[in-house]
Design a protein around this motif. Structure first.
Motif, PDB file in Angstrom:
ATOM      1  N   GLY A  52      -3.344 -92.216 -23.223  1.00  0.00           N
ATOM      2  CA  GLY A  52      -2.678 -93.325 -24.153  1.00  0.00           C
ATOM      3  C   GLY A  52      -2.240 -92.292 -25.453  1.00  0.00           C
ATOM      4  O   GLY A  52      -1.992 -91.224 -25.293  1.00  0.00           O
ATOM      5  N   ASN A  53      -2.369 -93.318 -26.352  1.00  0.00           N
ATOM      6  CA  ASN A  53      -1.636 -92.880 -27.713  1.00  0.00           C
ATOM      7  C   ASN A  53      -2.681 -91.691 -28.408  1.00  0.00           C
ATOM      8  O   ASN A  53      -3.633 -91.760 -28.154  1.00  0.00           O
ATOM      9  N   TRP A  54      -2.110 -91.021 -29.219  1.00  0.00           N
ATOM     10  CA  TRP A  54      -2.727 -89.775 -30.124  1.00  0.00           C
ATOM     11  C   TRP A  54      -2.923 -90.555 -31.307  1.00  0.00           C
ATOM     12  O   TRP A  54      -2.002 -91.093 -31.808  1.00  0.00           O
ATOM     13  N   GLU A  55      -4.051 -90.069 -31.973  1.00  0.00           N
ATOM     14  CA  GLU A  55      -4.125 -90.786 -33.535  1.00  0.00           C
ATOM     15  C   GLU A  55      -4.942 -89.694 -34.126  1.00  0.00           C
ATOM     16  O   GLU A  55      -5.777 -88.723 -33.656  1.00  0.00           O
ATOM     17  N   GLY A  56      -4.483 -89.351 -35.647  1.00  0.00           N
ATOM     18  CA  GLY A  56      -5.150 -88.495 -36.318  1.00  0.00           C
ATOM     19  C   GLY A  56      -5.510 -89.335 -37.917  1.00  0.00           C
ATOM     20  O   GLY A  56      -4.489 -90.170 -38.313  1.00  0.00           O
ATOM     21  N   SER A  57      -6.420 -88.823 -38.310  1.00  0.00           N
ATOM     22  CA  SER A  57      -6.975 -89.473 -39.523  1.00  0.00           C
ATOM     23  C   SER A  57      -7.783 -88.408 -40.391  1.00  0.00           C
ATOM     24  O   SER A  57      -8.240 -87.514 -39.836  1.00  0.00           O
ATOM     25  N   GLY A  58      -8.095 -88.883 -41.558  1.00  0.00           N
ATOM     26  CA  GLY A  58      -9.128 -87.986 -42.430  1.00  0.00           C
ATOM     27  C   GLY A  58      -9.173 -88.449 -43.822  1.00  0.00           C
ATOM     28  O   GLY A  58      -8.851 -89.814 -44.093  1.00  0.00           O
ATOM     29  N   LYS A  59     -10.179 -87.936 -44.364  1.00  0.00           N
ATOM     30  CA  LYS A  59     -10.474 -88.391 -45.687  1.00  0.00           C
ATOM     31  C   LYS A  59     -10.549 -86.952 -46.641  1.00  0.00           C
ATOM     32  O   LYS A  59     -11.141 -86.209 -46.374  1.00  0.00           O
ATOM     33  N   LEU A  60     -10.093 -87.312 -47.881  1.00  0.00           N
ATOM     34  CA  LEU A  60     -10.140 -86.072 -48.857  1.00  0.00           C
ATOM     35  C   LEU A  60     -10.985 -86.712 -50.170  1.00  0.00           C
ATOM     36  O   LEU A  60     -10.666 -87.740 -50.691  1.00  0.00           O
ATOM     37  N   THR A  61     -12.013 -86.094 -50.506  1.00  0.00           N
ATOM     38  CA  THR A  61     -12.795 -86.197 -51.514  1.00  0.00           C
ATOM     39  C   THR A  61     -12.642 -85.166 -52.631  1.00  0.00           C
ATOM     40  O   THR A  61     -12.873 -84.230 -52.536  1.00  0.00           O
ATOM     41  N   LEU A  62     -12.018 -86.008 -53.960  1.00  0.00           N
ATOM     42  CA  LEU A  62     -12.127 -84.944 -55.006  1.00  0.00           C
ATOM     43  C   LEU A  62     -12.373 -85.529 -56.447  1.00  0.00           C
ATOM     44  O   LEU A  62     -12.840 -86.876 -56.392  1.00  0.00           O
ATOM     45  N   LEU A  63     -12.352 -84.743 -57.359  1.00  0.00           N
ATOM     46  CA  LEU A  63     -12.632 -85.313 -58.733  1.00  0.00           C
ATOM     47  C   LEU A  63     -11.524 -86.033 -59.175  1.00  0.00           C
ATOM     48  O   LEU A  63     -10.596 -85.877 -58.919  1.00  0.00           O
ATOM     49  N   ARG A  64     -12.017 -87.078 -60.285  1.00  0.00           N
ATOM     50  CA  ARG A  64     -10.978 -88.008 -60.771  1.00  0.00           C
ATOM     51  C   ARG A  64      -9.903 -86.992 -61.424  1.00  0.00           C
ATOM     52  O   ARG A  64      -8.766 -87.509 -61.421  1.00  0.00           O
ATOM     53  N   GLU A  65     -10.125 -85.959 -62.122  1.00  0.00           N
ATOM     54  CA  GLU A  65      -9.245 -85.200 -62.677  1.00  0.00           C
ATOM     55  C   GLU A  65      -8.082 -84.572 -61.749  1.00  0.00           C
ATOM     56  O   GLU A  65      -6.826 -84.577 -61.958  1.00  0.00           O
ATOM     57  N   GLU A  66      -8.569 -84.268 -60.698  1.00  0.00           N
ATOM     58  CA  GLU A  66      -7.589 -83.733 -59.593  1.00  0.00           C
ATOM     59  C   GLU A  66      -6.694 -84.835 -59.027  1.00  0.00           C
ATOM     60  O   GLU A  66      -5.520 -84.751 -58.686  1.00  0.00           O
ATOM     61  N   TYR A  67      -7.356 -86.194 -58.896  1.00  0.00           N
ATOM     62  CA  TYR A  67      -6.602 -87.247 -58.304  1.00  0.00           C
ATOM     63  C   TYR A  67      -5.568 -87.725 -59.407  1.00  0.00           C
ATOM     64  O   TYR A  67      -4.398 -88.063 -59.027  1.00  0.00           O
ATOM     65  N   ASP A  68      -5.801 -87.468 -60.682  1.00  0.00           N
ATOM     66  CA  ASP A  68      -5.015 -87.618 -62.037  1.00  0.00           C
ATOM     67  C   ASP A  68      -3.651 -86.764 -61.636  1.00  0.00           C
ATOM     68  O   ASP A  68      -2.677 -87.046 -61.860  1.00  0.00           O
ATOM     69  N   ARG A  69      -3.883 -85.420 -61.353  1.00  0.00           N
ATOM     70  CA  ARG A  69      -2.866 -84.390 -61.209  1.00  0.00           C
ATOM     71  C   ARG A  69      -2.037 -84.750 -59.999  1.00  0.00           C
ATOM     72  O   ARG A  69      -1.129 -84.721 -60.096  1.00  0.00           O
ATOM     73  N   LEU A  70      -2.651 -85.496 -58.828  1.00  0.00           N
ATOM     74  CA  LEU A  70      -1.884 -85.691 -57.694  1.00  0.00           C
ATOM     75  C   LEU A  70      -1.113 -87.139 -58.286  1.00  0.00           C
ATOM     76  O   LEU A  70      -0.051 -87.209 -57.587  1.00  0.00           O
ATOM     77  N   ARG A  71      -1.595 -87.948 -58.748  1.00  0.00           N
ATOM     78  CA  ARG A  71      -0.872 -89.063 -59.062  1.00  0.00           C
ATOM     79  C   ARG A  71       0.370 -88.690 -59.940  1.00  0.00           C
ATOM     80  O   ARG A  71       1.373 -89.073 -60.069  1.00  0.00           O
ATOM     81  N   ALA A  72       0.216 -87.601 -61.015  1.00  0.00           N
ATOM     82  CA  ALA A  72       1.234 -87.094 -61.415  1.00  0.00           C
ATOM     83  C   ALA A  72       2.764 -86.743 -60.886  1.00  0.00           C
ATOM     84  O   ALA A  72       3.555 -86.813 -61.254  1.00  0.00           O
ATOM     85  N   VAL A  73       2.355 -86.211 -59.576  1.00  0.00           N
ATOM     86  CA  VAL A  73       3.544 -85.968 -58.530  1.00  0.00           C
ATOM     87  C   VAL A  73       4.076 -86.966 -57.831  1.00  0.00           C
ATOM     88  O   VAL A  73       4.949 -86.915 -57.232  1.00  0.00           O
ATOM     89  N   ALA A  74       3.366 -88.147 -57.809  1.00  0.00           N
ATOM     90  CA  ALA A  74       3.814 -89.354 -57.171  1.00  0.00           C
ATOM     91  C   ALA A  74       4.616 -90.239 -57.577  1.00  0.00           C
ATOM     92  O   ALA A  74       4.737 -90.324 -58.855  1.00  0.00           O
TER      93      ALA A  74
END
Length: 137
Positions: A52-74
């Motif tokens: 059947g179908n292939w599926e891939g998934s995951g979870k990344l846990t980071l500090l809020r400061e890193e999340y804010d840096r990621l948001r800056a490029v989004a």
């Protein structure tokens, strides 16, 4: 094989999203699976199978400061509006680097944690789906 008895630890792992190294990552988990369907005929045991179908998934846990840096490029500061991106996880002990590339990922869920009195860190969990497969090199 360990070098002088030392196995991989957090110091040996680097993570990039959209080609940008992330420094304040607490954990990353990822998995993939492929459905197998048993085909039955006469009798109680399968006579064969289909895939059947292939599926891939995951979870990344980071500090809020890193999340804010990621948001800056989004776009518009929204990680859900990012175009599909690769997540590169490298394991390096100085002899040879082993790399897992999660191709064409999209964030699907975000959870905020540690927002309370006397918390040592404020975290953000970003769940993602992998659309393009997982390459190992």
């Amino acid at each position: 094989m360990p070098i002088n008895g030392r196995y991989y630890d957090w110091e040996h792992i680097s993570i990039q999203v959209k080609g940008v190294p992330l420094a304040d990552v607490l954990s990353i988990d990822y998995e993939d699976s492929e459905k197998v369907n048993a085909i039955f005929g006469k009798g109680r045991t399968p006579r064969g199978y289909t895939k059947g179908n292939w599926e891939g998934s995951g979870k990344l846990t980071l500090l809020r400061e890193e999340y804010d840096r990621l948001r800056a490029v989004a776009p518009e500061g929204n990680v859900f509006k990012l175009e599909p991106f690769d997540i590169v996880v490298s394991y390096d002990k100085g002899t040879a680097t082993v790399t897992d590339t999660l191709k064409d990922c999209l964030f699907t869920k975000r959870s905020f944690g540690g927002v309370e009195q006397d918390t040592e860190k404020v975290t953000v969990e970003l769940e993602f789906t992998v659309l393009g497969g997982v390459e190992h090199s």
